[in-house]
Design a protein around this motif. Structure first.
Motif, PDB file in Angstrom:
ATOM      1  N   ALA A   1       0.761  -1.245   0.261  1.00 25.05           N
ATOM      2  CA  ALA A   1       0.089  -0.181  -0.225  1.00 25.05           C
ATOM      3  C   ALA A   1       1.092   1.277   0.207  1.00 25.05           C
ATOM      4  N   GLN A   2       1.864   1.186   0.793  1.00 27.55           N
ATOM      5  CA  GLN A   2       2.732   2.616   0.438  1.00 27.55           C
ATOM      6  C   GLN A   2       3.482   2.653  -0.544  1.00 27.55           C
ATOM      7  N   LEU A   3       4.030   1.928  -1.397  1.00 30.01           N
ATOM      8  CA  LEU A   3       4.370   1.741  -2.547  1.00 30.01           C
ATOM      9  C   LEU A   3       3.420   1.941  -3.517  1.00 30.01           C
ATOM     10  N   ILE A   4       2.042   1.424  -3.428  1.00 24.63           N
ATOM     11  CA  ILE A   4       0.810   2.242  -4.619  1.00 24.63           C
ATOM     12  C   ILE A   4       0.956   4.300  -4.132  1.00 24.63           C
ATOM     13  N   ASP A   5       0.777   3.971  -2.700  1.00 24.98           N
ATOM     14  CA  ASP A   5       0.568   5.374  -2.391  1.00 24.98           C
ATOM     15  C   ASP A   5       1.686   6.665  -3.287  1.00 24.98           C
ATOM     16  N   MET A   6       2.813   6.363  -3.485  1.00 20.55           N
ATOM     17  CA  MET A   6       4.096   7.046  -3.880  1.00 20.55           C
ATOM     18  C   MET A   6       4.234   6.674  -4.703  1.00 20.55           C
ATOM     19  N   GLY A   7       3.353   5.646  -5.299  1.00 25.33           N
ATOM     20  CA  GLY A   7       3.733   5.338  -7.192  1.00 25.33           C
ATOM     21  C   GLY A   7       2.153   5.819  -7.849  1.00 25.33           C
ATOM     22  N   GLY A   8       1.498   5.878  -6.972  1.00 26.29           N
ATOM     23  CA  GLY A   8       0.089   5.491  -8.156  1.00 26.29           C
ATOM     24  C   GLY A   8      -0.178   4.877  -8.975  1.00 26.29           C
ATOM     25  N   PRO A   9      -1.147   4.323  -9.270  1.00 26.46           N
ATOM     26  CA  PRO A   9      -1.733   3.286 -10.198  1.00 26.46           C
ATOM     27  C   PRO A   9      -0.635   2.422 -10.983  1.00 26.46           C
ATOM     28  N   VAL A  10       0.455   3.459 -11.384  1.00 29.76           N
ATOM     29  CA  VAL A  10       1.452   2.818 -12.447  1.00 29.76           C
ATOM     30  C   VAL A  10       2.462   2.048 -11.526  1.00 29.76           C
ATOM     31  N   MET A  11       2.109   2.220 -10.810  1.00 28.38           N
ATOM     32  CA  MET A  11       3.061   1.229  -9.170  1.00 28.38           C
ATOM     33  C   MET A  11       3.019   0.453  -9.269  1.00 28.38           C
TER      34      MET A  11
END
Length: 273
Positions: A17-27
């Motif tokens: 979840a932290q990675l998705i928050d940092m990079g958005g949907p592309v992450m």
């Protein structure tokens, strides 16, 4: 009590979840691609460990004996050794097929065509996982670039909404997302590109091993036939050498009448001169 200890969504506050928050949907897409690539690589390694063609010691010994003397006993001995994990080695049935074809005196072109088709079928299961890894290595940088563009668009959208009075904290969110997706795309692409190159190198080595073993198995009878033809030629030559040689006939002496006629013609020519 136990419900209070167990969170309702274990991924809500985890590293994913932290990675998705940092990079958005592309992450999220990059994480799914990385997971698919790792699963494909593990599957490929397990499949290769079990079903990859291997030039084992018993197989090498059987091919050497076959090259010295094509004999059905070599086929029987090799078939008796094909047990256990050796049954999973696809090179054993290919060599046995080639040897049986040579003993049945089948045309060499037919044997080569059949064996080449079977060898291609052996290597076909390795091509799909390799293609998946190559696609992931090619798409990851492009997705990182897409995330960069989306992050910069968000930063400039924030600046436009603030009418030029946006603070650095408002702009840093979009720029951070842009840089994070770029780094994530490169992190995913670099190892998978290296894995794709290594797998392709291994496939070429396997193909070279298949060609070498099968060509040696096919060409041994041809070499023996050439030796037999050479021996027959040597016997023919020795037989021809044992025949008595006759000296060429000497030209017969010129008859007397023809000699007198020739002298007369010579005298006439001298008189004309």
């Amino acid at each position: 009590m136990f419900q209070a200890l167990i969170p309702s969504d274990p991924f809500a506050s985890g590293p994913v979840a932290q990675l998705i928050d940092m990079g958005g949907p592309v992450m999220a897409v990059l994480l799914v691609m990385a997971l698919a690539g790792m699963i494909t690589f593990v599957y490929l390694m397990l499949y290769g460990a079990l079903f990859a063609p291997r030039y084992t010691r018993p197989l090498r010994r059987a091919v050497q004996e076959w090259k010295q003397e094509p004999d059905p006993k070599v086929i029987d001995h090799l078939r008796s050794q094909t047990r256990g994990l050796s049954r999973l080695n696809p090179l054993h049935p290919l060599v046995l097929m080639t040897m049986n074809g040579k003993l049945r005196s089948e045309p060499e072109s037919k044997i080569r065509e059949t064996v080449s088709q079977k060898a291609q079928q052996v290597l076909t299961p390795f091509e799909a996982p390799l293609k998946i890894i190559e696609v992931i290595a090619a798409l990851a940088p492009l997705l990182g670039l897409l995330g960069t563009v989306m992050g910069m668009m968000e930063a400039f959208s924030t600046m436009a909404a603030a009418e030029g009075r946006a603070s650095a904290s408002q702009l840093s969110g979009g720029i951070y997302q842009a840089l994070t997706t770029t780094a994530a795309g490169l992190i995913v692409a670099i190892p998978f590109a290296a894995l794709a190159a290594w797998i392709e190198f291994r496939l070429r080595r396997l193909q070279g091993t298949l060609n070498l073993v099968l060509v040696e198995t096919i060409n041994n009878v041809t070499g023996n036939a050439d030796e037999t033809a050479g021996a027959v030629g040597a016997n023919t030559t020795s037989a021809s050498e044992e025949r008595p040689t006759t000296t060429p006939r000497q030209p017969a002496t010129m008859p007397v009448a023809s000699e007198v006629e020739w002298q007369g013609r010579q005298a006439v020519s001298n008189a004309i001169r």
